[in-house]
Design a protein around this motif. Structure first.
Motif, short mmCIF file in Angstrom:
data_model
loop_
_atom_site.label_atom_id
_atom_site.label_comp_id
_atom_site.label_asym_id
_atom_site.label_seq_id
_atom_site.Cartn_x
_atom_site.Cartn_y
_atom_site.Cartn_z
N ILE A 66 0.84 -1.20 0.00
CA ILE A 66 0.00 0.00 0.00
C ILE A 66 0.88 1.25 0.00
O ILE A 66 0.65 2.19 -0.77
CB ILE A 66 -0.95 0.01 1.22
N TYR A 67 1.91 1.23 0.83
CA TYR A 67 2.82 2.37 0.89
C TYR A 67 3.59 2.54 -0.43
O TYR A 67 3.72 3.65 -0.95
CB TYR A 67 3.82 2.21 2.04
N LEU A 68 4.10 1.42 -0.97
CA LEU A 68 4.85 1.48 -2.21
C LEU A 68 3.96 1.87 -3.39
O LEU A 68 4.40 2.54 -4.33
CB LEU A 68 5.54 0.14 -2.48
N GLY A 69 2.70 1.45 -3.35
CA GLY A 69 1.76 1.85 -4.39
C GLY A 69 1.50 3.36 -4.37
O GLY A 69 1.43 4.00 -5.42
N ASN A 70 1.37 3.92 -3.18
CA ASN A 70 1.21 5.38 -3.06
C ASN A 70 2.47 6.11 -3.49
O ASN A 70 2.40 7.21 -4.07
CB ASN A 70 0.84 5.76 -1.62
N LEU A 71 3.62 5.50 -3.23
CA LEU A 71 4.88 6.08 -3.70
C LEU A 71 4.91 6.12 -5.24
O LEU A 71 5.33 7.11 -5.84
CB LEU A 71 6.06 5.28 -3.17
N ALA A 72 4.44 5.04 -5.86
CA ALA A 72 4.36 5.01 -7.33
C ALA A 72 3.39 6.06 -7.85
O ALA A 72 3.64 6.71 -8.88
CB ALA A 72 3.94 3.61 -7.80
N MET A 111 4.64 18.12 -4.34
CA MET A 111 3.91 17.05 -3.66
C MET A 111 4.68 15.74 -3.73
O MET A 111 4.67 14.95 -2.77
CB MET A 111 2.53 16.88 -4.30
N ASN A 112 5.32 15.49 -4.86
CA ASN A 112 6.13 14.28 -4.97
C ASN A 112 7.28 14.30 -3.97
O ASN A 112 7.53 13.32 -3.26
CB ASN A 112 6.67 14.14 -6.38
N ALA A 113 7.97 15.43 -3.90
CA ALA A 113 9.14 15.52 -3.02
C ALA A 113 8.75 15.32 -1.56
O ALA A 113 9.41 14.58 -0.83
CB ALA A 113 9.81 16.88 -3.21
N TYR A 114 7.66 15.96 -1.13
CA TYR A 114 7.29 15.90 0.28
C TYR A 114 6.56 14.61 0.63
O TYR A 114 6.83 14.00 1.66
CB TYR A 114 6.40 17.11 0.62
N SER A 115 5.63 14.19 -0.23
CA SER A 115 4.86 12.98 0.07
C SER A 115 5.74 11.73 -0.03
O SER A 115 5.62 10.82 0.80
CB SER A 115 3.67 12.86 -0.87
N LEU A 120 8.04 6.83 2.51
CA LEU A 120 9.18 6.00 2.90
C LEU A 120 9.34 5.96 4.42
O LEU A 120 9.81 4.97 4.97
CB LEU A 120 10.45 6.54 2.24
N VAL A 121 8.95 7.02 5.09
CA VAL A 121 8.92 7.00 6.56
C VAL A 121 7.94 5.92 7.04
O VAL A 121 8.26 5.12 7.93
CB VAL A 121 8.52 8.37 7.13
N LEU A 122 6.75 5.89 6.42
CA LEU A 122 5.75 4.88 6.79
C LEU A 122 6.26 3.48 6.49
O LEU A 122 6.06 2.55 7.29
CB LEU A 122 4.45 5.14 6.02
N VAL A 123 6.91 3.31 5.34
CA VAL A 123 7.48 2.01 4.99
C VAL A 123 8.54 1.59 6.01
O VAL A 123 8.57 0.44 6.45
CB VAL A 123 8.09 2.05 3.57
N CYS A 150 -1.54 6.86 4.64
CA CYS A 150 -1.23 7.43 3.33
C CYS A 150 -2.05 8.69 3.06
O CYS A 150 -1.54 9.68 2.53
CB CYS A 150 -1.48 6.40 2.23
N LEU A 151 -3.33 8.64 3.46
CA LEU A 151 -4.19 9.81 3.28
C LEU A 151 -3.66 11.00 4.08
O LEU A 151 -3.63 12.14 3.58
CB LEU A 151 -5.62 9.47 3.71
N LEU A 152 -3.22 10.74 5.30
CA LEU A 152 -2.65 11.81 6.13
C LEU A 152 -1.36 12.36 5.53
O LEU A 152 -1.11 13.57 5.58
CB LEU A 152 -2.40 11.29 7.55
N MET A 153 -0.54 11.48 4.94
CA MET A 153 0.72 11.94 4.34
C MET A 153 0.47 12.79 3.10
O MET A 153 1.18 13.76 2.85
CB MET A 153 1.60 10.74 3.98
N TRP A 154 -0.56 12.44 2.32
CA TRP A 154 -0.92 13.29 1.17
C TRP A 154 -1.36 14.66 1.67
O TRP A 154 -0.99 15.69 1.08
CB TRP A 154 -2.05 12.65 0.37
N GLY A 155 -2.14 14.68 2.76
CA GLY A 155 -2.58 15.94 3.31
C GLY A 155 -1.43 16.77 3.87
O GLY A 155 -1.38 17.99 3.67
N PHE A 156 -0.48 16.09 4.53
CA PHE A 156 0.68 16.80 5.09
C PHE A 156 1.56 17.33 3.96
O PHE A 156 2.10 18.44 4.06
CB PHE A 156 1.48 15.86 5.99
#
Length: 344
Positions: A66-72, A111-115, A120-123, A150-156
């Motif tokens: 799930i984390y790697l999919g959001n990274l992609a 967004m790519n740089a920050y998210s 990767l922190v979550l992973v 992941c939703l929270l990280m997108w928001g952050f």
């Protein structure tokens, strides 16, 4: 310093007689559009393949997937924005897409740089819990919590992009005869404040967490090897992939962040020298594109290092092949039946 493929010439820059001209980089500007288009095509294809495997496989994604999919997905977002910068560079840094797209395109890049780094922190935290705190990891590592994270990280990540939304603008520069899209803060104090906050929350904090978790993960893997623990082989395979992705991220992104920190110190007059400024401007260009290459590298690592990913991909294509054969056979039987009815 900003995360973007190009820099707008500093209007207040005054080089001395012995200082090199930091903007005499025709060789670099000529190669940038081609490089951008290559990594855009390759990166979107590779990351779309990763998302396809994760989304369409019959088995539900694990927490790490799930984390790697959001990274992609974050990489696809970045790569979708880069062609606009390729056109911008080819157009002599005249931004042709209007003020709205000026903000939106840079928002996607940021967004790519920050998210990405927080995914990767979550992973890292997931691998840390799985290998170091094996007793409690069943309760803590659930897909619904991963999706919420992941939703929270997108928001952050969007929150960290507020300076981009507020201060990114188009402005005609008569001395250069262009209308670029660039960050313009109201004053140096505001600029240094936001840059400092971004360095802390987009680099220092996440890198510290990742480093701590990675060291603990490596230590746990060594203990498992020494004690010949075989119960967690699946977790070990997933961890090797995560470590490879983390290493690739550090190689591609740490140089950019280091140059960004040095640039902030230069603008704050803590560091000085026109030669240092020249070197940092060159490094900013080169390391920015090294960072973008990470979006192409990640899917390659999934295939090379990720045994479980390769297995999922093979199973998905086999399933599709069987469905295609079944559909073809059904169509053939239907046509034969229709032919027989016609003859009768």
């Amino acid at each position: 310093m900003t995360l973007q493929p190009t820099s707008v010439p500093d209007q207040n820059n005054t080089n001395g007689m012995d200082c090199p001209d930091p903007y005499d980089w025709e060789w670099l500007h000529n190669s940038q559009p081609v490089y951008i288009l290559i990594i855009t095509v390759l990166g979107i294809m590779f990351n779309a393949f990763v998302l396809m495997v994760f989304c369409f496989h019959k088995k539900a994604c694990t927490v790490a997937e799930i984390y790697l999919g959001n990274l992609a997905a974050a990489d696809v977002l970045l790569l979708s924005c880069l062609p606009f910068w390729a056109v911008n560079i080819s157009n002599g840094f005249n931004w042709p897409f209007g003020p709205f797209m000026c903000k939106v395109v840079n928002l996607g890049i940021k967004m790519n740089a920050y998210s990405s780094i927080y995914f990767l922190v979550l992973v890292s935290m997931d691998r840390y819990v799985a290998l170091v705190h094996t007793i409690s990891h069943g309760r803590m590592r659930r897909p619904k919590y991963a999706k919420l994270g992941c939703l929270l990280m997108w928001g952050f990540g969007l929150l960290l992009c507020v300076p981009t939304l507020v201060f990114r603008k188009m402005k005609y520069l008569p001395e250069f005869g262009i209308t670029p899209c660039f960050l313009e803060y109201p004053n140096l104090t505001t600029e240094l404040f936001f840059d400092g906050m971004l360095i802390i929350f987009s680099f220092i904090v996440p890198i510290s967490i990742i480093t701590f978790c990675t060291l603990k993960i490596i230590q746990a893997l060594k203990i498992q090897v020494i004690e010949r623990l075989n119960a967690e082989k699946t977790e070990q395979k997933a961890t090797k992939l995560v470590l490879a992705v983390l290493l690739a991220f550090l190689i591609c992104w740490v140089p950019f962040h280091v140059v960004t920190i040095l640039d902030v110190l230069l603008r704050a007059d803590i560091l000085r020298g026109c030669h240092l400024e020249y070197v940092l401007e060159i490094c900013n260009q080169i390391f920015t594109y090294l960072a973008f290459f990470n979006s192409v590298l990640n899917p390659i690592l999934y295939v090379i290092v990720g045994k479980n990913f390769r297995k999922k991909a093979c199973e998905l294509f086999k399933e599709w092949k069987i469905k295609k054969i079944a559909t073809s056979e059904s169509s053939r039987v239907s046509n034969l039946s229709s032919t027989l009815k016609t003859l009768v």
